[in-house]
Scaffold this motif. Structure first.
Motif, PDB file in Angstrom:
ATOM      1  N   PHE A 332       0.835  -1.198   0.000  1.00  0.00           N
ATOM      2  CA  PHE A 332       0.000   0.000   0.000  1.00  0.00           C
ATOM      3  C   PHE A 332       0.874   1.255   0.000  1.00  0.00           C
ATOM      4  CE2 PHE A 332      -2.181   3.351   2.422  1.00  0.00           C
ATOM      5  CZ  PHE A 332      -3.310   3.521   1.636  1.00  0.00           C
ATOM      6  N   ILE A 333       1.913   1.265   0.822  1.00  0.00           N
ATOM      7  CA  ILE A 333       2.830   2.409   0.853  1.00  0.00           C
ATOM      8  C   ILE A 333       3.490   2.593  -0.514  1.00  0.00           C
ATOM      9  CG2 ILE A 333       5.019   3.234   1.828  1.00  0.00           C
ATOM     10  CD1 ILE A 333       4.134   2.025   4.501  1.00  0.00           C
ATOM     11  N   GLY A 334       3.854   1.474  -1.147  1.00  0.00           N
ATOM     12  CA  GLY A 334       4.456   1.553  -2.476  1.00  0.00           C
ATOM     13  C   GLY A 334       3.527   2.221  -3.476  1.00  0.00           C
ATOM     14  N   GLN A 335       2.227   1.904  -3.393  1.00  0.00           N
ATOM     15  CA  GLN A 335       1.267   2.514  -4.314  1.00  0.00           C
ATOM     16  C   GLN A 335       1.067   3.996  -4.008  1.00  0.00           C
ATOM     17  OE1 GLN A 335      -2.283   0.214  -5.237  1.00  0.00           O
ATOM     18  NE2 GLN A 335      -1.287  -1.655  -4.554  1.00  0.00           N
ATOM     19  N   VAL A 336       1.070   4.355  -2.740  1.00  0.00           N
ATOM     20  CA  VAL A 336       0.982   5.771  -2.372  1.00  0.00           C
ATOM     21  C   VAL A 336       2.177   6.537  -2.937  1.00  0.00           C
ATOM     22  CG1 VAL A 336       1.058   7.405  -0.443  1.00  0.00           C
ATOM     23  CG2 VAL A 336      -0.387   5.366  -0.299  1.00  0.00           C
ATOM     24  N   VAL A 337       3.366   5.945  -2.779  1.00  0.00           N
ATOM     25  CA  VAL A 337       4.584   6.582  -3.297  1.00  0.00           C
ATOM     26  C   VAL A 337       4.502   6.723  -4.812  1.00  0.00           C
ATOM     27  CG1 VAL A 337       7.077   6.309  -3.593  1.00  0.00           C
ATOM     28  CG2 VAL A 337       6.013   5.807  -1.378  1.00  0.00           C
ATOM     29  N   SER A 338       3.972   5.697  -5.493  1.00  0.00           N
ATOM     30  CA  SER A 338       3.855   5.754  -6.953  1.00  0.00           C
ATOM     31  C   SER A 338       3.006   6.944  -7.387  1.00  0.00           C
ATOM     32  CB  SER A 338       3.253   4.448  -7.486  1.00  0.00           C
ATOM     33  OG  SER A 338       4.130   3.354  -7.256  1.00  0.00           O
ATOM     34  N   PHE A 339       1.948   7.228  -6.626  1.00  0.00           N
ATOM     35  CA  PHE A 339       1.100   8.381  -6.948  1.00  0.00           C
ATOM     36  C   PHE A 339       1.836   9.698  -6.702  1.00  0.00           C
ATOM     37  CE2 PHE A 339      -2.553   5.393  -6.278  1.00  0.00           C
ATOM     38  CZ  PHE A 339      -3.088   5.529  -7.547  1.00  0.00           C
ATOM     39  N   GLU A 340       2.757   9.698  -5.739  1.00  0.00           N
ATOM     40  CA  GLU A 340       3.451  10.929  -5.363  1.00  0.00           C
ATOM     41  C   GLU A 340       4.636  11.242  -6.266  1.00  0.00           C
ATOM     42  OE1 GLU A 340       2.884  13.146  -2.752  1.00  0.00           O
ATOM     43  OE2 GLU A 340       0.962  12.150  -2.471  1.00  0.00           O
ATOM     44  N   LEU A 341       5.128  10.235  -7.010  1.00  0.00           N
ATOM     45  CA  LEU A 341       6.378  10.405  -7.752  1.00  0.00           C
ATOM     46  C   LEU A 341       6.339  11.569  -8.734  1.00  0.00           C
ATOM     47  CD1 LEU A 341       7.470   6.729  -8.517  1.00  0.00           C
ATOM     48  CD2 LEU A 341       8.676   8.407  -7.113  1.00  0.00           C
ATOM     49  N   ALA A 342       5.273  11.641  -9.533  1.00  0.00           N
ATOM     50  CA  ALA A 342       5.200  12.679 -10.567  1.00  0.00           C
ATOM     51  C   ALA A 342       5.276  14.072  -9.945  1.00  0.00           C
ATOM     52  CB  ALA A 342       3.924  12.525 -11.380  1.00  0.00           C
ATOM     53  N   ALA A 343       4.509  14.284  -8.862  1.00  0.00           N
ATOM     54  CA  ALA A 343       4.501  15.602  -8.216  1.00  0.00           C
ATOM     55  C   ALA A 343       5.862  15.946  -7.631  1.00  0.00           C
ATOM     56  CB  ALA A 343       3.440  15.629  -7.126  1.00  0.00           C
ATOM     57  N   LYS A 344       6.513  14.962  -7.020  1.00  0.00           N
ATOM     58  CA  LYS A 344       7.810  15.239  -6.388  1.00  0.00           C
ATOM     59  C   LYS A 344       8.884  15.508  -7.444  1.00  0.00           C
ATOM     60  CE  LYS A 344       6.216  14.759  -2.233  1.00  0.00           C
ATOM     61  NZ  LYS A 344       4.791  14.680  -2.532  1.00  0.00           N
ATOM     62  N   GLU A 345       8.846  14.766  -8.533  1.00  0.00           N
ATOM     63  CA  GLU A 345       9.826  15.015  -9.597  1.00  0.00           C
ATOM     64  C   GLU A 345       9.594  16.381 -10.223  1.00  0.00           C
ATOM     65  OE1 GLU A 345      11.741  11.080 -11.394  1.00  0.00           O
ATOM     66  OE2 GLU A 345       9.763  11.510 -12.225  1.00  0.00           O
ATOM     67  N   ASP A 346       8.322  16.795 -10.327  1.00  0.00           N
ATOM     68  CA  ASP A 346       8.026  18.120 -10.867  1.00  0.00           C
ATOM     69  C   ASP A 346       8.582  19.220  -9.982  1.00  0.00           C
ATOM     70  OD1 ASP A 346       6.769  17.058 -13.032  1.00  0.00           O
ATOM     71  OD2 ASP A 346       4.734  17.270 -12.237  1.00  0.00           O
ATOM     72  N   ASN A 347       8.690  18.950  -8.688  1.00  0.00           N
ATOM     73  CA  ASN A 347       9.218  19.954  -7.768  1.00  0.00           C
ATOM     74  C   ASN A 347      10.736  20.054  -7.782  1.00  0.00           C
ATOM     75  OD1 ASN A 347       6.776  20.883  -6.846  1.00  0.00           O
ATOM     76  ND2 ASN A 347       6.672  19.466  -5.119  1.00  0.00           N
ATOM     77  N   GLN A 348      11.383  19.029  -8.391  1.00  0.00           N
ATOM     78  CA  GLN A 348      12.836  19.085  -8.508  1.00  0.00           C
ATOM     79  C   GLN A 348      13.222  20.241  -9.435  1.00  0.00           C
ATOM     80  OE1 GLN A 348      13.840  17.046  -5.921  1.00  0.00           O
ATOM     81  NE2 GLN A 348      15.409  16.150  -7.218  1.00  0.00           N
TER      82      GLN A 348
END
Length: 790
Positions: A332-348
């Protein structure tokens, strides 16, 4: 950093390879989805989907269930599990089994009750049931435990699950950057699972990986920042990670357990275990883990846009069981992280992205205000380079190349263009940070052009923007020598062996530039979109202008026709009344009066000639063309016959080097075209021997063709006709103006007079036939009129 777990096509290609036949050539084709083996911490049963008859079982049923495999084969699953539990399986399969698994199973044996977690899934006509004993697992970090009863229970209830995931999910969602996200992941997953080491492992575009986050025991050597080659996780393993989001190996030293029978009776093929949680891993992988000193591992998939982005990799130095409930939390945590990846990479690199956006806005505004794209792109060279962080750029517009900054020379760019064109198949952008391996000729320019980012603006016009980056010599830290060890077997064959050392191994990398960031590639694509938008807008404006011009031309033609027609009547009256005055009153008028009346008659006659020419010109634009095949030999012969009869000067030689072709045209208008051009050649000629040559070009001159006709490079050639004379010629300053209506370069009486409309009419005829007309002339030596008709 290896695993056992590529597309269905890749899995299909691996089916015919024997597991024991793994060497350097077929490592990426090892059939890891059909090993016919499982890990020994559970039992597997393959059941027919129609009758629920047991087709295959693992060979460890005696140890785990107290039943010999042969006693289970061929029997209905209901005899083994009971009606109620089989019904639960059927209900599970009718729903989304990802949300139902695991199912609690109880099996009565020898007066006792065995409890299992059951994981069920369907593969074609086969149902796979996997049973794992629900024994207490080893202790984990107690700070993560909601209550002591959690690990002894069979099912983690909703409230315990919520309390267990609440803190890590909250911390993950509160991160702003990818680095913060990675650190939060490894810290929280290690708390929940108790693994010795937890890492975030990210794949690059070539499939190689690097550790970007790590939480580990203090006594362990850090892996953070180390890189691992793409071969550490083969393609088919990466694909299986997109199917199974979590993969567990409780004891890497296990002895695999086989299946009986080896082939699925329904398919007569090995059982497809792609979705199996007990599936045995590749022997190469277990050897790899042993070389790392890892006794247990767990991998959690991280997906971005349905593609494998990376893994949460967990290592333990001793065997370690992880309850299914804890695995569910981690998944479940892995799936939550998968949803967050795009937003976090955009903030880089957010500040850098804002800078690129600002540059792009200014740049596009500049381009939109210039008439030519070339001018707009080169007006501010610094912006063009900064837009993608390049050291140099080459602008290719057909055969013209403009270089800005540090780039290969023009000759090298010209030689590169044919290769570059082939790199754009369905895409309009091509990027690489290592140009020489894909285009060896670039090796000599690697100091300025190790990286290339090319943008296709127009394939037809051969318009490209090509950015370059210089070589940056880099030192890459690998987790051991990335080149897998080769071992020579007793029979002399070379076999693949996982490397035995994972100590930091440094490599100096040459011939590469800094990689192009996603935001830079996006900026280039947005620039192209803006350019296309500007071009389309200008095309719309030009189309509208052409419509207005066409309407104005029609109105002008109509006005010219009406005006010339209506003016003829009063002019005729003036001419006639002047004639009457001379006839009736010549004896009364003095000589000066008679001269004035004669002048008035001469001027009205000239005015009528001008009006007739204007009327004829107007009719040319209004008349419908009668397009038919016309033999120009017959047409020109007729024109020459008429000219010979009417010409006063008989000293004219007509020369036609070879027979003329047949063309599709309006015979009447083309007849007039040749008449005007040939007559002018005779009329404006003071030579004793006048020569008129009529012909067409055998092979068109590309430079002449492109320059004069202004057609694209790939336009099919048109036949170019010409009429050449040895007359008085035309001064260069008059070459552009001679086609204007009523434009005469000489006095009205000189060279036989005329209205000055002949060449204007000739031009109108050519244009109505979709052609062009132009002249080349040498003053006092002669002129050549070239024209095309279609």
């Amino acid at each position: 950093m290896s695993s056992d777990s590529t597309s269905p096509e890749i899995l299909a290609a691996t089916t015919d390879i024997n597991l024991t036949d793994v060497d350097l050539a077929n490592c990426d084709r090892e059939p890891i989805h059909i090993p016919n083996l499982i890990q020994p911490h559970g039992v597997l049963l393959a059941v027919s989907a129609d009758e629920y008859q047991i087709l295959q079982v693992s060979l460890n049923t005696s140890e785990m269930l107290g039943i010999e495999p042969e006693e289970l084969l061929g029997k209905p699953l209901r005899e083994f599990l009971g009606e109620e539990q089989v019904t639960a399986i059927q209900r599970c399969l009718s729903e989304d089994f990802d949300h139902v698994n695991p199912l609690p199973f109880k099996i009565e044996r020898d007066g006792g009750t065995l409890t299992f977690n059951g994981i069920v899934h369907r593969n074609g006509e086969t149902i796979i049931v996997e049973l794992e004993p629900t024994e207490p697992s080893e202790e984990v970090d107690q700070r993560s435990v909601p209550s002591p009863s959690f690990y002894g229970g069979v099912i983690c209830d909703f409230f315990n699950f919520y309390r267990l995931v609440k803190t890590p999910v909250s911390k993950i969602q509160n991160t702003k950057t990818l680095d913060e996200l990675s650190n939060a992941i490894v810290t929280e997953v290690r708390k929940i699972t108790g693994f010795d080491r937890v890492m975030v492992y990210r794949f690059d575009e070539e499939g190689a990986g690097s550790v970007i986050g790590e939480a580990a025991k203090e006594n362990l050597e850090p892996f953070l920042g180390l890189h691992y080659p793409a071969t550490d996780i083969p393609k088919q393993a990466k694909y299986l990670y997109t199917l199974n989001y979590l993969r567990l190996i409780p004891d890497a030293t296990y002895e695999p357990v086989g299946l009986t029978p080896q082939l699925n009776p329904l398919t007569n093929k090995p059982l497809d275990m792609s979705m199996s949680v007990l599936r045995s891993v590749s022997p190469l992988h277990t050897e790899y883990l042993d070389n790392m000193g890892v006794a247990a591992s767990m991998s959690i998939s991280l997906l971005k846009n349905k593609q494998l982005w990376g893994l949460i990799a967990c290592h333990h130095n001793t065997p370690k069981k992880v309850p299914y409930e804890i695995r569910t939390v981690c998944e479940f945590i892995g799936q939550v992280v998968s949803f967050e990846l795009a937003a976090k990479e955009d903030n880089q690199d957010l500040d850098y992205k804002m800078k690129l956006k600002s540059i792009q806005t200014q740049f596009v505004e500049t381009i939109s205000q210039t008439e030519a794209l070339e001018t707009g792109l080169t007006q501010n060279p610094t912006h063009l380079l900064d837009l993608v962080g390049a050291g140099g750029v080459a602008l290719s517009f057909g055969e013209e190349i403009t270089l800005i900054g540090n780039t290969p020379d023009e000759e090298a760019i010209t030689a590169m263009l044919p290769w570059l064109e082939t790199q754009f198949e369905e895409d309009v952008i091509y990027e690489t940070n290592s140009l020489a391996p894909v285009y060896p000729a670039a090796d000599k320019d690697k100091a300025v052009a190790s990286g290339l980012l090319a943008l296709l603006i127009s394939r037809v016009q051969k318009t490209f923007i090509i950015w370059f980056r210089p070589e940056v010599i880099q030192t890459v830290d690998w987790g051991g020598n990335p080149n897998k060890s080769l071992e020579i077997q007793e029979d002399g064959t070379i076999a693949l062996s996982p490397r035995k050392s994972f100590a930091k191994w440094q490599e100096t990398v040459r011939g590469k530039s800094l990689p192009w960031k996603a935001c830079e590639v996006e900026a280039a694509l947005e620039l192209r979109s803006s350019i296309v938008g500007i071009v389309l807008r200008k095309a719309d404006e030009l189309t509208q202008l052409n419509k207005e011009l066409a309407r104005s031309n029609l109105e002008l033609d109509a006005f010219a026709y009406i005006a010339s027609h209506d003016l003829k009547e009063p002019l005729r009256g003036i001419y006639n009344y002047s004639s009457f005055l001379i006839e009736d009153y010549s004896n009364i008028l003095d000589e000066a009066g008679v001269d004035k009346l004669n002048t008035l008659m001469r001027l009205t006659h000239r005015m009528e000639d001008l009006i007739n020419s204007l009327l004829h010109y107007s009719r040319l634009g209004r008349a419908e063309l009668q397009m038919l095949p016309v033999d120009l030999n017959d047409l020109v012969a007729g024109v020459l016959d008429v000219i010979k009869v009417s010409a006063r000067d008989k000293q004219v030689e007509f020369y036609i080097p070879r027979p003329l072709p047949t063309v599709n045209c309006d015979r009447t208008q083309v007849n007039e075209l040749f008449t005007n051009l040939i007559s002018n050649g005779i009329k404006y000629n003071q030579k004793t021997e006048k020569i008129i040559e009529i012909g067409y070009l055998d092979e068109y001159d590309p430079i002449l063709y492109q320059k004069k006709l202004k057609y694209p490079e790939n336009t099919p050639p048109k036949t170019i006709f010409y009429v050449r004379d040895n007359g008085i010629g035309i001064r260069e300053r008059h070459l552009e103006s001679i086609f204007r209506i009523f434009k005469r370069l000489h006095g009205q009486k000189k060279y036989g007079g005329g209205t000055g409309a002949g060449l204007t009419i000739a031009k109108k005829i050519v244009e109505r036939h979709g052609g062009d007309i132009w002249v080349e002339s040498v003053y006092k030596e002669g002129s050549t009129f070239y024209f095309t008709l279609q």
